[in-house]
Design a protein around this motif. Structure first.
Motif, PDB file in Angstrom:
ATOM      1  N   LEU A  10      22.860  67.364 -22.133  1.00 48.81           N
ATOM      2  CA  LEU A  10      22.038  67.272 -23.336  1.00 48.81           C
ATOM      3  C   LEU A  10      20.887  66.292 -23.171  1.00 48.81           C
ATOM      4  O   LEU A  10      19.815  66.484 -23.769  1.00 48.81           O
ATOM      5  CB  LEU A  10      22.914  66.878 -24.534  1.00 48.81           C
ATOM      6  N   VAL A  11      21.058  65.236 -22.391  1.00 49.18           N
ATOM      7  CA  VAL A  11      19.927  64.351 -22.102  1.00 49.18           C
ATOM      8  C   VAL A  11      18.822  65.144 -21.403  1.00 49.18           C
ATOM      9  O   VAL A  11      17.629  65.013 -21.730  1.00 49.18           O
ATOM     10  CB  VAL A  11      20.372  63.150 -21.240  1.00 49.18           C
ATOM     11  N   GLY A  12      19.206  65.984 -20.430  1.00 50.39           N
ATOM     12  CA  GLY A  12      18.231  66.809 -19.749  1.00 50.39           C
ATOM     13  C   GLY A  12      17.535  67.773 -20.695  1.00 50.39           C
ATOM     14  O   GLY A  12      16.321  68.004 -20.591  1.00 50.39           O
ATOM     15  N   LEU A  13      18.301  68.319 -21.642  1.00 50.44           N
ATOM     16  CA  LEU A  13      17.723  69.246 -22.609  1.00 50.44           C
ATOM     17  C   LEU A  13      16.729  68.524 -23.514  1.00 50.44           C
ATOM     18  O   LEU A  13      15.643  69.058 -23.802  1.00 50.44           O
ATOM     19  CB  LEU A  13      18.835  69.875 -23.444  1.00 50.44           C
ATOM     20  N   VAL A  14      17.081  67.333 -23.950  1.00 54.44           N
ATOM     21  CA  VAL A  14      16.155  66.542 -24.773  1.00 54.44           C
ATOM     22  C   VAL A  14      14.870  66.268 -24.009  1.00 54.44           C
ATOM     23  O   VAL A  14      13.753  66.378 -24.546  1.00 54.44           O
ATOM     24  CB  VAL A  14      16.818  65.220 -25.209  1.00 54.44           C
ATOM     25  N   ALA A  15      14.997  65.920 -22.729  1.00 55.53           N
ATOM     26  CA  ALA A  15      13.835  65.546 -21.926  1.00 55.53           C
ATOM     27  C   ALA A  15      12.834  66.687 -21.784  1.00 55.53           C
ATOM     28  O   ALA A  15      11.616  66.450 -21.725  1.00 55.53           O
ATOM     29  CB  ALA A  15      14.286  65.070 -20.554  1.00 55.53           C
ATOM     30  N   ARG A  16      13.323  67.922 -21.741  1.00 53.67           N
ATOM     31  CA  ARG A  16      12.403  69.045 -21.514  1.00 53.67           C
ATOM     32  C   ARG A  16      12.124  69.860 -22.778  1.00 53.67           C
ATOM     33  O   ARG A  16      11.507  70.932 -22.695  1.00 53.67           O
ATOM     34  CB  ARG A  16      12.955  69.956 -20.421  1.00 53.67           C
ATOM     35  N   SER A  17      12.600  69.369 -23.933  1.00 52.66           N
ATOM     36  CA  SER A  17      12.385  70.083 -25.190  1.00 52.66           C
ATOM     37  C   SER A  17      11.350  69.379 -26.048  1.00 52.66           C
ATOM     38  O   SER A  17      10.916  68.259 -25.750  1.00 52.66           O
ATOM     39  CB  SER A  17      13.706  70.184 -25.974  1.00 52.66           C
ATOM     40  N   ALA A  18      10.987  70.038 -27.152  1.00 46.89           N
ATOM     41  CA  ALA A  18      10.023  69.460 -28.088  1.00 46.89           C
ATOM     42  C   ALA A  18      10.326  69.976 -29.486  1.00 46.89           C
ATOM     43  O   ALA A  18      11.049  70.965 -29.661  1.00 46.89           O
ATOM     44  CB  ALA A  18       8.589  69.812 -27.685  1.00 46.89           C
ATOM     45  N   ARG A  37      30.469  54.855 -21.102  1.00 43.95           N
ATOM     46  CA  ARG A  37      29.750  56.106 -20.853  1.00 43.95           C
ATOM     47  C   ARG A  37      28.756  56.391 -21.976  1.00 43.95           C
ATOM     48  O   ARG A  37      27.681  56.950 -21.740  1.00 43.95           O
ATOM     49  CB  ARG A  37      30.743  57.258 -20.710  1.00 43.95           C
ATOM     50  N   VAL A  38      29.134  55.999 -23.206  1.00 41.14           N
ATOM     51  CA  VAL A  38      28.211  56.165 -24.330  1.00 41.14           C
ATOM     52  C   VAL A  38      27.044  55.201 -24.206  1.00 41.14           C
ATOM     53  O   VAL A  38      25.891  55.563 -24.475  1.00 41.14           O
ATOM     54  CB  VAL A  38      28.955  55.966 -25.663  1.00 41.14           C
ATOM     55  N   LEU A  39      27.317  53.977 -23.793  1.00 42.18           N
ATOM     56  CA  LEU A  39      26.238  53.008 -23.607  1.00 42.18           C
ATOM     57  C   LEU A  39      25.236  53.511 -22.575  1.00 42.18           C
ATOM     58  O   LEU A  39      24.014  53.423 -22.779  1.00 42.18           O
ATOM     59  CB  LEU A  39      26.820  51.662 -23.179  1.00 42.18           C
ATOM     60  N   ARG A  40      25.748  54.061 -21.469  1.00 42.12           N
ATOM     61  CA  ARG A  40      24.844  54.623 -20.459  1.00 42.12           C
ATOM     62  C   ARG A  40      24.121  55.847 -21.008  1.00 42.12           C
ATOM     63  O   ARG A  40      22.927  56.059 -20.749  1.00 42.12           O
ATOM     64  CB  ARG A  40      25.632  54.993 -19.197  1.00 42.12           C
ATOM     65  N   GLY A  41      24.853  56.664 -21.767  1.00 37.90           N
ATOM     66  CA  GLY A  41      24.240  57.856 -22.339  1.00 37.90           C
ATOM     67  C   GLY A  41      23.113  57.514 -23.299  1.00 37.90           C
ATOM     68  O   GLY A  41      22.068  58.194 -23.315  1.00 37.90           O
ATOM     69  N   ARG A  42      23.293  56.462 -24.086  1.00 34.03           N
ATOM     70  CA  ARG A  42      22.230  56.045 -25.012  1.00 34.03           C
ATOM     71  C   ARG A  42      21.001  55.549 -24.247  1.00 34.03           C
ATOM     72  O   ARG A  42      19.859  55.811 -24.657  1.00 34.03           O
ATOM     73  CB  ARG A  42      22.754  54.975 -25.956  1.00 34.03           C
TER      74      ARG A  42
END
Length: 305
Positions: A260-268, A292-297
């Motif tokens: 989902l981080v990757g999806l956020v990065a390439r979405s708008a 893992r949440v801290l890294r994810g944030r």
């Protein structure tokens, strides 16, 4: 740390342990904390029987042979209190109780074994830092919750000889957990939502709501078909978030976050907002204190800015 998927192999043969004399220097079980206790030949069987309603984690250690294993036992005892009865920590000093180590066929220390319904499964075989141990236990308990296993142990300080180790759910959460155990996901969502509405700072209710929502979204979904659809449409928010949910249920938390981080990065626009909000919901299911949440944030912030 190598963590194996949770399963239920055959139970251990403990014939005769209940009446065996205690080894010299063995612990008596009188010490410990609300959700932990030293294990000896006299209380071992009773502790395993308590796993019929909530998990027991046995930690085998030797302070004299391997001090790190003693620290692991101390950390597990600490986390048993933090998780407030989601598991009972059984502290097995193999020097004081060698018969138990022999019965369980312990190859070396340290060793942590999950026992559920009387059946053991090795969880980890090395001394790990407290934060890593906390993260691993969070993942195991999430998987059990997804299977409808939501019981809690009674605090030992208030337990009687007849009910020590019995399962007890905080009354606030009982309707939601009962619904999960019965497979009534919609009811569980409604009950957790009531708790969150009443107290938005209730992290357990928020985590329960997030996990129940994941169960709802993945009901009846074929894993292979979902993955194929996501591979064919890498920018489709619905396809990607569904696989992220499935990864969460399978214990692949970091994979879900990365997707989902990757999806956020390439979405708008709206797509980015939907992906970001879904990721925040997954963070809530795991818990904000999880590393893992801290890294994810941190990764999400990088993707956004």
């Amino acid at each position: 740390m190598t963590q194996q998927p949770f399963s239920r192999p055959g139970a251990v043969d403990l014939t005769g342990l209940g009446s065996a004399p205690a080894a010299a220097g063995a612990t008596t079980g009188a010490a410990g904390s609300a959700y932990s206790l030293p294990i000896d030949e006299q209380n071992f069987q009773a502790v395993l029987e308590s796993s019929m309603t909530a998990p027991v984690l046995l930690v085998f250690f030797s302070r004299s042979r391997m001090p790190e294993s003693g620290q692991l036992a101390d950390d597990l005892e600490t986390l048993a209190g933090e998780f407030e009865g989601r598991f009972l920590a059984g502290l097995v000093d193999i020097d004081a109780t060698p018969q138990i180590a022999q019965a369980m066929q312990i190859p070396s220390v340290p060793l942590v074994v999950v026992v559920l319904e009387g059946r053991p499964m090795p969880l980890l075989q090395s001394a790990v830092p407290l934060e890593e141990l906390r993260a691993a236990l969070t993942q195991v308990l999430q998987q059990l919750t997804a299977q409808g296993i939501t019981g809690r142990h009674t605090p030992r300080a208030t337990a009687t000889a007849d009910d020590e180790g019995a399962d007890q759910v905080d009354p606030r959460y009982a309707p939601a957990y009962d619904a999960l155990e019965a497979g009534e996901v919609d009811t569980a969502i409604a009950e957790f939502q009531k708790l969150v509405d009443a107290n938005p700072a209730d992290t357990e209710a928020s985590a329960g709501l997030a996990m129940a929502s994941i169960l709802k979204r993945t009901q009846g979904v074929d894993l292979d078909s979902a993955r194929a659809a996501a591979a064919a449409a890498p920018d489709d928010v619905a396809a990607q978030t569904l696989v992220a949910d499935l990864d969460m249920l399978g214990g692949h938390v970091e994979d879900a976050f990365a997707r989902l981080v990757g999806l956020v990065a390439r979405s708008a626009g709206d797509d980015r907002d939907r992906a970001r909000q879904h990721l925040l919901d997954l963070f809530a299911a795991v818990g904000n204190e999880d590393p893992r949440v801290l890294r994810g944030r941190q990764n999400l912030a990088s993707a956004l800015f």
